[in-house]
Design an enzyme around this catalytic site. Structure first.
Site, PDB file in Angstrom:
ATOM      1  N   ALA A  99      55.006  35.721  36.462  1.00  0.00           N
ATOM      2  CA  ALA A  99      54.058  34.645  36.144  1.00  0.00           C
ATOM      3  C   ALA A  99      52.728  35.178  35.630  1.00  0.00           C
ATOM      4  CB  ALA A  99      53.828  33.778  37.382  1.00  0.00           C
ATOM      5  N   GLU A 100      52.276  36.295  36.189  1.00  0.00           N
ATOM      6  CA  GLU A 100      50.955  36.818  35.860  1.00  0.00           C
ATOM      7  C   GLU A 100      50.904  37.518  34.507  1.00  0.00           C
ATOM      8  OE1 GLU A 100      48.077  36.530  37.248  1.00  0.00           O
ATOM      9  OE2 GLU A 100      48.509  35.729  39.232  1.00  0.00           O
ATOM     10  N   SER A 101      51.883  38.386  34.241  1.00  0.00           N
ATOM     11  CA  SER A 101      51.775  39.237  33.054  1.00  0.00           C
ATOM     12  C   SER A 101      53.062  39.352  32.249  1.00  0.00           C
ATOM     13  CB  SER A 101      51.373  40.651  33.486  1.00  0.00           C
ATOM     14  OG  SER A 101      52.419  41.243  34.253  1.00  0.00           O
ATOM     15  N   TYR A 187      50.643  27.087  38.475  1.00  0.00           N
ATOM     16  CA  TYR A 187      50.961  28.459  38.876  1.00  0.00           C
ATOM     17  C   TYR A 187      51.831  28.517  40.133  1.00  0.00           C
ATOM     18  CZ  TYR A 187      50.092  33.251  40.520  1.00  0.00           C
ATOM     19  OH  TYR A 187      50.233  34.538  40.974  1.00  0.00           O
TER      20      TYR A 187
END
Length: 199
Positions: A99-101, A187
Site C-alpha cells: 500500500a505504501e510504496s 488506506y
C-alpha cells in the site's frame, strides 16, 4: 536523540537483525559514521557480519506475496528478518509495503515519506534509520514502528494502521477512532484487504 545514541540504537538493532538473518549479512560504516547493513553488498568496505542459512519456512509468505505483487519476492527475505526482530507478522509488513510504496525502495511521497515503508524523517530518526532508501534499514524501522503502534493501541490493527498513515496524535484526537481523513479512510481498508489476501 543524539547522533551517538541513534548510532548505538541502530547498532543494537543491527545485531538483533543479524541474529535473525537467514541470509549472509554484511556491514560497513559510511563516511558519516552510520552503519549500513545489507544482505546484498555493493561496492567496497563491506564486511561479513553473519553467515546465514536458508529459511524454507519463509516460502509460503513469499509465494503468496509474489502472487499479489511481482516485486514482493525480491524483498521477502528482508521482510521476514524484520518481522522476526520486531515480532510482527511478515504478511502485515508485505500488506503495508504494497500500500505504501508498491515495493519501490526509492518511492517518495508528496509529504516527504520515503522508502519501502514510507518513513517520515522523524520516524526514521526515532528508530535509528540512517538511510531511508536502504531497504533493510527502512523495513526494520517500519516494522519496529508498527510493533510500537500495535502495543500503543492494544493490538487493534485498524487503529495501528490509521496511526501509521495519519499519525498517533490523529487517532487520539478522534477518540481512538480512525480519523475522518479521506486518505486514511481508504488506506486502512486497503491494507486490511492486502493482509487478508496474504493469510
Amino acid at each position: 536523540m543524539t547522533s551517538t545514541t541513534a548510532r548505538s540504537v541502530f547498532l543494537l538493532l543491527a545485531l538483533l537483525w543479524a541474529a535473525a538473518a537467514q541470509a549472509d549479512v554484511y556491514v560497513k560504516e559510511d563516511a558519516d559514521g552510520a552503519l549500513v547493513l545489507t544482505d546484498a553488498p555493493g561496492g567496497e568496505g563491506f564486511e561479513l557480519l553473519l553467515r546465514g542459512e536458508r529459511d524454507t519456512a519463509a516460502a509460503p509468505v513469499a509465494a503468496a506475496a509474489r502472487a499479489e505483487h511481482p516485486s514482493a519476492q525480491q524483498h521477502a527475505p528482508r521482510i521476514e528478518r524484520a518481522a522476526r526482530v520486531a515480532g510482527v507478522d511478515a504478511s502485515l509488513l508485505h500488506a503495508v509495503i504494497r500500500a505504501e510504496s508498491a515495493y519501490n525502495p526509492r518511492a517518495v511521497s508528496p509529504k516527504g515519506a520515503a522508502g519501502l515503508m514510507q518513513l517520515m524523517p522523524a520516524t526514521a530518526r526515532r528508530y535509528g534509520v540512517a538511510d531511508r532508501f536502504d531497504p533493510d534499514q527502512n523495513v526494520l524501522g517500519g516494522a519496529l514502528y508498527l510493533r510500537d503502534l500495535l502495543a500503543r493501541f492494544d493490538g487493534q490493527l485498524e487503529l495501528a494502521l490509521a496511526a501509521y498513515n495519519a499519525g498517533e496524535g490523529a487517532v487520539q484526537k478522534y477518540g481512538g477512532r480512525i480519523p475522518p481523513y479521506a486518505e486514511t479512510q481508504r488506506y486502512v481498508p486497503q491494507v486490511m484487504h492486502n493482509y487478508r489476501s496474504l493469510q
